[in-house]
Design a protein around this motif. Structure first.
Motif, PDB file in Angstrom:
ATOM      1  N   PHE A  30       0.829  -1.200   0.000  1.00 52.53           N
ATOM      2  CA  PHE A  30       0.000   0.000   0.000  1.00 52.53           C
ATOM      3  C   PHE A  30       0.868   1.256   0.000  1.00 52.53           C
ATOM      4  N   VAL A  31       1.992   1.216   0.758  1.00 52.21           N
ATOM      5  CA  VAL A  31       2.905   2.358   0.792  1.00 52.21           C
ATOM      6  C   VAL A  31       3.549   2.560  -0.584  1.00 52.21           C
ATOM      7  N   LEU A  32       3.888   1.457  -1.256  1.00 52.22           N
ATOM      8  CA  LEU A  32       4.478   1.557  -2.595  1.00 52.22           C
ATOM      9  C   LEU A  32       3.510   2.205  -3.592  1.00 52.22           C
ATOM     10  N   ILE A  33       2.250   1.802  -3.516  1.00 49.24           N
ATOM     11  CA  ILE A  33       1.255   2.374  -4.429  1.00 49.24           C
ATOM     12  C   ILE A  33       1.088   3.866  -4.166  1.00 49.24           C
ATOM     13  N   LEU A  34       0.997   4.231  -2.881  1.00 50.01           N
ATOM     14  CA  LEU A  34       0.841   5.644  -2.545  1.00 50.01           C
ATOM     15  C   LEU A  34       2.072   6.449  -2.953  1.00 50.01           C
ATOM     16  N   GLY A  35       3.270   5.865  -2.750  1.00 50.61           N
ATOM     17  CA  GLY A  35       4.500   6.565  -3.130  1.00 50.61           C
ATOM     18  C   GLY A  35       4.576   6.792  -4.625  1.00 50.61           C
ATOM     19  N   THR A  36       4.200   5.784  -5.391  1.00 51.97           N
ATOM     20  CA  THR A  36       4.198   5.926  -6.851  1.00 51.97           C
ATOM     21  C   THR A  36       3.180   6.974  -7.300  1.00 51.97           C
ATOM     22  N   PHE A  37       1.995   6.922  -6.694  1.00 52.13           N
ATOM     23  CA  PHE A  37       0.951   7.895  -7.032  1.00 52.13           C
ATOM     24  C   PHE A  37       1.385   9.316  -6.681  1.00 52.13           C
ATOM     25  N   TYR A  38       2.030   9.480  -5.526  1.00 51.26           N
ATOM     26  CA  TYR A  38       2.468  10.807  -5.075  1.00 51.26           C
ATOM     27  C   TYR A  38       3.560  11.365  -5.989  1.00 51.26           C
ATOM     28  N   SER A  39       4.559  10.521  -6.322  1.00 52.29           N
ATOM     29  CA  SER A  39       5.649  11.004  -7.169  1.00 52.29           C
ATOM     30  C   SER A  39       5.163  11.332  -8.568  1.00 52.29           C
ATOM     31  N   LEU A  52      13.297   5.780  -7.669  1.00 54.48           N
ATOM     32  CA  LEU A  52      12.781   5.836  -6.296  1.00 54.48           C
ATOM     33  C   LEU A  52      12.326   4.454  -5.824  1.00 54.48           C
ATOM     34  N   LEU A  53      11.617   3.726  -6.678  1.00 57.87           N
ATOM     35  CA  LEU A  53      11.153   2.387  -6.314  1.00 57.87           C
ATOM     36  C   LEU A  53      12.335   1.439  -6.113  1.00 57.87           C
ATOM     37  N   PHE A  54      13.369   1.588  -6.942  1.00 57.69           N
ATOM     38  CA  PHE A  54      14.536   0.723  -6.816  1.00 57.69           C
ATOM     39  C   PHE A  54      15.202   0.899  -5.444  1.00 57.69           C
ATOM     40  N   PHE A  55      15.437   2.148  -5.057  1.00 59.50           N
ATOM     41  CA  PHE A  55      16.065   2.379  -3.749  1.00 59.50           C
ATOM     42  C   PHE A  55      15.141   1.980  -2.607  1.00 59.50           C
ATOM     43  N   PHE A  56      13.837   2.138  -2.828  1.00 57.00           N
ATOM     44  CA  PHE A  56      12.874   1.737  -1.797  1.00 57.00           C
ATOM     45  C   PHE A  56      12.873   0.217  -1.609  1.00 57.00           C
ATOM     46  N   LEU A  57      13.043  -0.528  -2.724  1.00 55.46           N
ATOM     47  CA  LEU A  57      13.054  -1.993  -2.643  1.00 55.46           C
ATOM     48  C   LEU A  57      14.377  -2.525  -2.115  1.00 55.46           C
ATOM     49  N   MET A  58      15.418  -1.752  -2.196  1.00 54.95           N
ATOM     50  CA  MET A  58      16.713  -2.221  -1.726  1.00 54.95           C
ATOM     51  C   MET A  58      16.735  -2.454  -0.227  1.00 54.95           C
TER      52      MET A  58
END
Length: 534
Positions: A30-39, A52-58
């Motif tokens: 849910f945080v990933l979806i919101l982060g993608t939507f916000y960016s 951003l998603l790459f560093f978030f998944l790391m």
């Protein structure tokens, strides 16, 4: 244990990295979806969003990798030794003699990768003592073999592999109709409310900026409607709520299918084996000798169809994380004959039909009636002021609806009173209680850990008390006999706490509520006392 050198340290299967990563992503989706939507709304390009998603998944990937590299275990000298931890290193030794159950599960991804997840349960702790996040089938069989060699009572608890002949006897198996009914008779409205709350928390400014204007428009629109259109608007509102309940109903059925698909209860050599799950297949075992009590439950809606749920209470931690500590579902949804067959297997002498039931004190019915009546009457009083009735209209409103509510309250209180009862038969305590739903317990007297006598202020005035019974691994609901005369409460207290003593007061099992002798002399224990069973 011929497959590896005894006493050597082992790592888990590398699939633990992938499984751990997917587990963390499931929590953060849910945080990933919101982060993608916000960016995206902030004007970030595709490359920036991907970075951003790459560093978030790391972050979860790094933690999953470190957990895999830091986890070691070995089997040596009758115990399982485990070392784990990233920043804080932990070392544990689990004696095989203390292990209650060893349960395994397989998610869909784990099945595709050919690994299993194994949990080791002991009598203590609020969760499994050890979790092996990913093991090959060979390593899992090796651990089971090691435990069985050092604990003979668990020798028959290993699951059957493909190709082996099954010698278990099937005690209970859920059909598709059972699974659908199990979901249809529960509600996931709380899940929808939680989703709406999370939606409000994340979009609060937008909602608060739009909501007042929207409500004002709706209010003006309703005022301008004629009678025919008003009924149409009410119909749309009712259909909206009905749609919400329909969605909740469908979610409940889908959840039941995920959880109880293929649910089968089998027995072999004094042990129960339960297997269920659609994507994540959970398989765990319960030793019959370790069962402390049986707890049954049925909701208000399920009672119309004659369906019940039955769980065990054990000292170990349940392998299914969705269940509470010390509980294992034996029959998620079964009719009375199914429940009685499971009960006869667990304890052949526990005959539900042979119990001489004793009712509680009639004060319990009056207490329930007073609570329901005054709650309803208060609501009626507030609603009369809300509608702006005159004094005469308000009195008439109170008289008519108050009389109807009094009759309904007495009916509900009487039905509740009739279903509250208890009995002792062949060394077992049988209890049933509940309001609209029904809970029942079957507890061997020899398994009782503690008993407690309780009295509220109103109970003391009436001369009644409640007896609470506790076993190792209490369930979701308290096993309690409410509102029985003090003399009889003391008698039952001593009977369950000191079952092997002859110098305590013992009453006839068949004594009823109207036959209680208030002049019986008790053992002189103080009110509200608690004692551990012999």
């Amino acid at each position: 244990m011929p497959t590896s050198e005894a006493g050597s340290w082992h790592m888990l299967h590398p699939a633990m990295i992938v499984l751990g990563l997917m587990r963390e992503l499931g929590r953060l989706v849910f945080v990933l979806i919101l982060g993608t939507f916000y960016s995206t709304n902030r004007g970030a390009g595709f490359a920036q969003t991907l970075t951003l998603l790459f560093f978030f998944l790391m972050v979860p990937f790094t933690f999953a990798m470190l957990r895999y590299l830091s986890y070691r275990y070995r089997l040596i000298e009758g115990q399982i030794e485990i070392k784990e931890g990233i920043l804080v290193r932990r070392s544990r030794q689990i004696p095989v003699s203390k292990i209650q159950n060893m349960n395994q599960s397989q998610s869909l991804l784990a099945r595709m990768m050919g690994v299993v997840q194994l949990e080791v349960e002991t009598a203590g702790g609020m969760e499994a003592e050890a979790r092996f996040g990913a093991l090959s089938r060979l390593r899992a069989a090796e651990i089971r073999s090691f435990v069985q060699d050092h604990k003979p009572e668990m020798q028959d608890s290993s699951p059957q592999t493909e190709g082996e002949s099954l010698s278990e006897q099937i005690l209970f198996k859920m059909t598709w109709l059972d699974i659908v009914l199990a979901g249809a008779t529960t509600s996931q409205m709380g899940l929808i409310m939680a989703f709406l709350y999370v939606l409000y928390q994340n979009f609060e400014p937008q909602i608060l900026s739009v909501l007042p204007q929207t409500l004002n428009r709706i209010f003006i629109y309703v005022q301008e409607l004629d009678a025919h259109s008003l009924w149409g608007a009410l119909t749309v509102l009712v259909l909206g709520f009905a749609s919400l309940f329909l969605i909740s109903w469908l979610i409940s059925i889908f959840t039941a299918v995920l959880r109880y698909f293929g649910f089968t209860l089998m027995e072999k050599a004094g042990q129960l084996r339960i297997r269920s799950g659609l994507f994540t297949v959970i398989e765990f075992h319960v030793l019959r000798s370790k069962i402390q009590a049986l707890e049954g439950h049925t909701t208000f809606f399920r009672r119309f169809f004659g369906f019940y749920e039955i769980r065990t209470q054990t000292a170990a931690t349940s392998a299914d994380a969705r269940q509470q500590t010390g509980q294992t579902v034996l029959a998620p949804l079964g009719r009375k004959d199914h429940i009685e067959s499971v009960l006869r297997y667990v304890w052949p002498h526990a005959d539900w039909s042979a119990v001489a039931w004793s009712a509680v004190h009639p004060w319990a019915r009056g207490r329930q009636f007073r609570i329901l009546f005054w709650i309803g009457f208060s609501v009626l009083g507030l609603s009369s002021f809300w509608f702006g009735f005159s004094v005469g209209q308000r009195l008439l409103y109170w008289a008519l609806l108050g009389l109807l509510w009094a009759g309904l309250s007495y009916l509900i209180a009487s039905l509740t009173y009739r279903q509250i009862a208890y009995g002792i038969h062949e060394g077992f305590v049988f209890i049933r209680n509940g309001f609209l739903s029904l809970h029942f317990f079957v507890i061997p007297i020899a398994k009782i850990q503690t008993a407690e006598l309780r009295q509220t202020f109103f109970q003391r005035r009436k001369g009644v008390a409640s007896l609470a019974i506790d076993v190792a691994g209490s369930g979701r609901h308290l096993a309690e006999i409410p509102h029985i005369p003090v003399a009889h409460a003391f008698s039952l207290f001593n009977r369950v706490v000191h079952p092997y003593r002859t110098d305590v007061l013992v009453v006839n099992e068949a004594v009823g509520a109207n036959g209680l002798d208030q002049a019986e002399q008790c053992t002189g224990r103080p009110h509200g006392t608690t004692a551990r069973a012999d």
